[in-house]
Each structure stands twice: as C-alpha cells, then as structure tokens.
Design an enzyme around this catalytic site. Structure first.
Site: not given
Ligand code: AMP
Length: 398
Positions: A7, A91, A180, A211-212, A241, A334, A385
C-alpha cells in the site's frame, strides 16, 4: 503461496506478507518519510519483535529493496529468497470507471491507471511508483492491482450521478465513485457468512468508521450506494474531513476569509471533521471519547454530530434498500468505540435494533452485538484489507 501486499503513498509504504493457505500474516511493516530526510523502516515478523531503524530512502525503489532485504534477512526474515513470493498485490486508490474488478498488471493496465490520475492526484501517482519499483526489483513476479473504487462500480446511475449538467459527467467523468471498497466488500461478505446466509440474499449496510469514514449499502450481492463521492471528502464527518456541506460554503468562505480555492479545500480536508468540531483539539476518537465522558462542550458536539451523521446515512440507505437485514461496524472507530455504536444504534429503534451491551463491549472479534431475535442484526467485524487484497491477488494469479 506467499503474497506481498503493498500500500504505497507518496512518502510512505505499508507492506504485509500473507501466506494464502493459512491466511496468516507472516510479517508486516512500514517505510516512512521516503524521499525526505529521516526515512524510517519498521518491520515486525509474526511472533517477533518490532524493529525500527533510520536509513536513507531517496526513492520508493530503495524502500522496496529494504523491505525485500528485511523479509529475506537471515535472522529475522520470513522467507529464504524472493522466489518464495508468488505474487504482489497493490492497493490502488482510484480505478475510475475502467476497473470494476481487480486485474493482473501489465503495461496496458499501467497506462489505464495513469489515466485515472486526475481523479486522485495525490494517491494514484504514488501507487504507480510502488508498482514500478516492485516491477524493477521482481521483474518475473506477477502483480495485481486491487482498487478502492472497484466494489462500488455496481452502483446504478441514479445513485452515482450528481445533479449537475450531464455534460460535466461526459467530459470529466464527474460522478460518485466511493472508496474503502476492499473493506466494504470484505466486511459485507463476512457479515453474510456470520448470518449463515447467501451473500446475494442479504440487505446490508456497512459503516467503515476510521479516520476516513464511509457507509455503503449492499443488496442482491452488489453495492448499490456509498457515501464517499468523486473524492473521499463527501459523506460522513471524519477525522479531519468535513463530509457533506452546502457547496456554497466554499465561495462564502473564500470571500469572507480572502482565501484561494486551495486554501478552502485545505480547511475542508485537514481542519474540519471532528478536529474542527472539537475546536481544533483532536482528530483522534480516543480523545473525543474522553472529552465526551468528561462533559466537554466541543468534544460532546463532535461525538454527537459524528454519530448523528452515521445514523442519518443508515436511514437513507434503509430507504434505498427498502429495509435492511444487517448493519456492520468496522475500522478503527467502528471496531473499538462501543460508545459510538451505542449512540448510532439509539437512532435505530424503528428497525427493531436493541444492543446486547455485553457483546458491544467486547473487542477484536467478529461478533453480533444486537440482542438475539432482533429483526435487524448488528455486527462488529474487524476489517482486513490486506487479507482481502491477498485473496484477490491469488484468485487472479492462479
Ligand atoms: P483507522 O483509520 O481505521 O485506522 O482508524 C483510526 C481511528 O480509529 C482514529 O480516529 C482512532 O482514534 C480510532 N481508534 C482507534 N482505537 C480506538 C479506541 N480504542 N477507541 C476509540 N477510537 C479508536
């Protein structure tokens, strides 16, 4: 077969080696600050210690050669030589309308990916650099392109067209593409599996909240709508965003603050979302959650607005699907934030959703979090992914 999953971003490169038979990740890592001073590589073999070292990486070819060195290292490597990598899966962010499926990479495919550069000017050129660097170092290894947009190519025109002059679509291909896709596809397939149902027979809504963040609607074995659009800026409120806004805000802001279009776009992409709503405090949901629990005014606003927007999209997709059998939560927020799932599900009483709080507080599992017997089932399904890319790669190479 061992599959190397790549990636590649403009200055970073994430990698994993996956054994396609056991579906285990044998090693993973990250090259950062490629082409910038202070380049770093981190590498973790399965069950081993994470190594991190600073080493110059003037370009992506150097980064990939370091990845291959780490993978074949006598002490910490996971393969003896490069012939043990049967294929590479890349990716690719944007496949435009050209790619509704993953594809084996050849010169023609590279040209077609290049033609999509306009649609993802930050991402696609970087993805191409990664492919070219791998081809240089592993000229005889088959490579596969897996597109973030491909899963959404089944969306019908009524859902992908914007209410703009149709000539703009014909001239520039301005339409909804969605992103995604690999995650939405992986999670929806897993969801049908957990329900013991045929994929084609389940109406599902997948909430990829990281984050996205994006939501997608799946019916008849196909994605029929998704919240991200021409770019990943549309839809949900995200880390930084804005998601959906009145497009007239762009002109309003440019006039009031004397900003260029680029400057306004930087606000929408980098300073908005929960970061903006929390009054600039954090884009990290862990901080938002802490602030919400402590009763902080802005953090509460960020949390409530984020969850409300998710619930609103779920409602829209329930309408578009004419009902829903299952809702699945995935990605960083999620998967890890029970409070977000609770707050979203509070809006879903009309679907008969009731949460099983014990299950909702478990982590790291594919799990049903709705109470037994609920008409609409709710799941948490950790996305993967890389595994999805490895599976696609093997299916094309075999
Ligand atoms: P991703 O882009 O899927 O890697 O997700 C990143 C997001 O997940 C960020 O906003 C992190 O703050 C959130 N995140 C990761 N671990 C936790 C947690 N234990 N509780 C709440 N949010 C989390």
């Amino acid at each position: 077969m061992n599959v190397l999953v790549i990636n590649c971003g403009s200055s970073s490169l994430k990698f994993q080696v996956i054994d396609s038979v056991s579906e285990k990740c044998l090693a993973k890592g990250l090259c950062e600050r490629i082409g910038i001073e202070g380049s770093m590589i981190s590498y973790t073999p399965d069950g081993g210690e994470k190594e991190k070292k600073e080493i110059p990486m003037p370009d992506h070819t150097k980064a990939i050669s370091l990845v291959l060195e780490a993978l074949t290292n006598e002490k910490t490597g996971v393969i003896k030589d490069l012939s043990e990598i049967g294929a590479v899966g890349h990716r690719i962010v944007h496949g435009g309308e050209k790619f509704a499926n993953s594809t084996l990479i050849n010169d023609e495919v590279l040209e077609a990916i290049k033609e999509c550069n306009d649609l993802a000017p930050l991402h696609n050129p970087a993805n191409l650099i990664g492919i070219n660097a791998c081809r240089e170092l592993m000229p005889n290894t088959p490579m596969v392109a897996v597109f973030d947009t491909a899963f959404h190519q089944s969306i019908p025109a009524k859902a992908y067209m914007y209410g703009l002059p149709v000539s703009l679509y014909e001239k520039y291909k301005i339409r909804r593409y969605g992103f995604h896709g690999t995650s939405h596809s992986y999670v929806s397939h897993r969801c049908a599996e957990l329900m013991g149902k045929n994929y084609d027979d389940v109406k599902m809504i997948v909430c990829h909240l990281g984050n996205g963040a994006s939501v997608s609607a799946i019916k008849g074995g196909k994605c029929v709508d998704t919240s991200m659009g021409l770019t990943p800026l549309e839809g949900l409120i995200m880390g930084t965003r804005s998601g959906d806004i009145d497009p007239a805000i762009i002109e309003f802001l440019a006039h009031k603050e004397n900003l260029s279009i680029d400057e306004v776009m930087t606000i929408l992409n980098k300073k908005s979302g929960v970061l903006g709503l929390s009054n600039g405090v954090s884009s990290d949901f862990r901080d938002i959650e802490d602030g919400y629990r402590a009763g902080d005014k802005y953090m509460t606003l960020a949390m409530e607005a984020f969850c409300y927007r998710v619930a609103k999209y779920v409602g829209a997709y329930v309408a578009s699907l004419n009902g829903v059998d299952a809702i699945a939560f995935t990605a960083g927020i999620g998967e890890n934030a029970p409070i977000v799932r609770s707050l979203v599900c509070e809006y879903l009483g009309y679907l008969g959703v009731e949460l099983n709080e014990e299950n909702n507080n478990k982590r790291g599992l594919d799990i049903e979090i709705s109470k037994p017997g609920c008409k609409t089932k709710v799941f948490v399904i950790p996305t993967n992914e890389e595994l999805a890319i490895a599976r696609e790669t093997v299916s094309l190479v075999k």
